[in-house]
Structures are given as C-alpha cells and as structure tokens.
Design an enzyme around this catalytic site. Structure first.
Site, mmCIF file in Angstrom:
data_model
loop_
_atom_site.group_PDB
_atom_site.id
_atom_site.type_symbol
_atom_site.label_atom_id
_atom_site.label_comp_id
_atom_site.label_asym_id
_atom_site.label_seq_id
_atom_site.Cartn_x
_atom_site.Cartn_y
_atom_site.Cartn_z
ATOM 1 N N GLU A 112 0.835 -1.211 0.000
ATOM 2 C CA GLU A 112 0.000 0.000 0.000
ATOM 3 C C GLU A 112 0.867 1.258 0.000
ATOM 4 O OE1 GLU A 112 -4.130 -0.682 2.113
ATOM 5 O OE2 GLU A 112 -2.514 -1.490 3.364
ATOM 6 N N GLU A 132 -4.026 -9.266 3.548
ATOM 7 C CA GLU A 132 -4.780 -9.017 4.784
ATOM 8 C C GLU A 132 -5.928 -9.993 5.016
ATOM 9 O OE1 GLU A 132 -2.779 -5.076 3.891
ATOM 10 O OE2 GLU A 132 -3.593 -6.772 2.776
#
Length: 258
Positions: A112, A132
């Site tokens: 990210e 995740e």
C-alpha cells in the site's frame, strides 16, 4: 534510526531501516515517516523523492504485527481524537513525485505504501501481495482503492480476494511496476528516474501530478477544463519562458520553480 534520510542534489532518499523485521512499521517508525513527509513537503529544494527499504530481503511488509495490536479504545475514540486512526500511508500526500524502489517483499501495508508512490521500480527478486484477508483484515491504507486504479479491476480483485503473492515478472505484466531490474541496479535506476524528474520545471511537474490524480475522479470534460486552467496558470511563469529561451539558445534550461 528506523528511517534514514539523505538528499543528493534535488532528490531526497527515504530508506525504511528495520531490515531485521523486514522493514515492518512500528509506532516509532510511523512517527518518523510523518515527520519526514512534512519536512520534504516544506523543502522547496527537494524536487523528487526515492523511497526504498534497507537490506536485500524486503522493501516493507506492512505493520509490525507483533507490536501493533488493536487499541483498547473504541474506533470512535481514536477516529475523532487528534490524528485519529490514520495509517502510516495517510501522511504521504506530497505534491512532489515519488519513485518507489522495491527490493524484495512488498506485502500488505508495504505494498500500500508503494501504491501511494507515483512510479514503482522493482528488483527481479521482489514479491508483492495484499495478504490481509488471510489474517481476518482488509487493506485499510488505500489498497482496495489504489490497486484497481493501477492494475484494473480483474487483476486487483484476484489479488485482494485471494491474498496471493505475485513475483516481479507478473507485477510488470499487469502494470503494478513500470520496470524490473537486477537487484544491484535498483537504486541506480531509481535515482536516475528521480534525477530526470528533478531536472524538469518543478511547477510543471507538480501540476502534472495534481492533474493526473484529480482528473481520475472527474468526468473527462471537467478534467480537460482543469488541465486547461493549469496550463493558463503556468503560461507566463519564469520557468516556462526560460524553457523556450533555453530551447532557442540550444542550452539546458535553469529552472527556479517560479
């Protein structure tokens, strides 16, 4: 120091410096990064940034899961107090171009962080993934929004829903990175790109970055209107005039950001 900072000419280099834990981000590193982004933003002498990670194994693997357990307070308490519950990516709102030199793992929040940069160059031994969902969470620092905009909906959904990792060759194929080089050439290549950007007219470079990201959320007609307005704002700047004079005189322009 968990983050190293250096400036060469007009290019700043930010190095995540916790290689013993794959450059994962803990609370002190988060604070150092926030301080550095503010420093870079305020320094007009810096025209481009290279972000990388120390060591040869990882660029960044996201939050340090051993030292970043959820707070005891409710989300409302953290979201509406001070800086709230901001991620370490949220502070990365620079108008100056950022080149991410990815050396090794770029996973979860680490990917990210790379996605928040403007250009991504990877070493051939790199690995990428938003993993995740495998630990009961989601990419909460822009991953679900930036990844589809960069690699397209189908490729993004595959990575987001499976949590799979991909290698640098696949990352290049789907457009996640713009170039793959041998590990020993990574920083040389990233610096060369950053220096090329820094040599251009800084106001024009910032305008281009602003327009690209703003235009992505606008209808085409409105985006073109914004582009035309930016062109008009830049039309009579010293740098634009210098660019034309330098072209006529067959020399390199000397840009001052004015």
């Amino acid at each position: 120091m968990s983050v190293l900072f250096a400036v060469t000419g007009a290019v700043a280099t930010v190095t995540l410096n916790r290689p013993e834990v794959m450059n994962s981000v803990d609370v002190p590193m988060r604070a150092e990064l926030a301080e550095l982004w503010a420093r870079i933003k305020a320094d007009e002498a810096i025209r481009a940034v290279v972000l990388t990670g120390a060591g040869s194994k990882a660029f960044c693997t996201g939050s340090d899961l051993k030292n970043t357990m959820p707070p005891n307070e409710s989300y409302a308490c953290t979201a509406f107090a001070g800086d709230g519950d901001r991620s370490f990516v949220d502070y990365l709102t620079l108008d100056k171009p950022m080149v991410c030199a990815i050396n090794g793992y770029a996973l979860a929040g680490g990917l990210e962080l790379a996605l928040a940069c403007d250009i991504r160059i990877a070493s051939s031994n790199s690995s990428f993934g938003l993993t995740e969902v495998k630990i009961g969470s989601i990419p909460g620092a822009g991953g679900t929004q930036r990844l589809p905009r960069i690699v397209g909906l189908t490729n993004a959904m595959h990575l987001l829903l499976t949590g799979d990792r991909i290698d640098s060759a696949e990352a290049l194929r789907i457009g996640l990175v713009s170039k793959v080089v041998p590990a020993e050439q990574l920083m040389t290549e990233a610096m060369a790109v950053a220096e090329k950007i820094a040599a251009n007219a800084p106001l024009a470079v910032r305008a281009v970055k602003h327009l690209v990201y703003r235009g992505a959320d606008l209808p085409l007609a409105a985006a073109i209107e914004a582009e035309r307005m930016a062109w008009g704002v830049l039309r009579n700047t010293e740098d634009r005039i210098e660019g034309r004079i330098a072209f006529q005189e067959k020399r390199k322009p000397v840009f001052k950001g004015r």
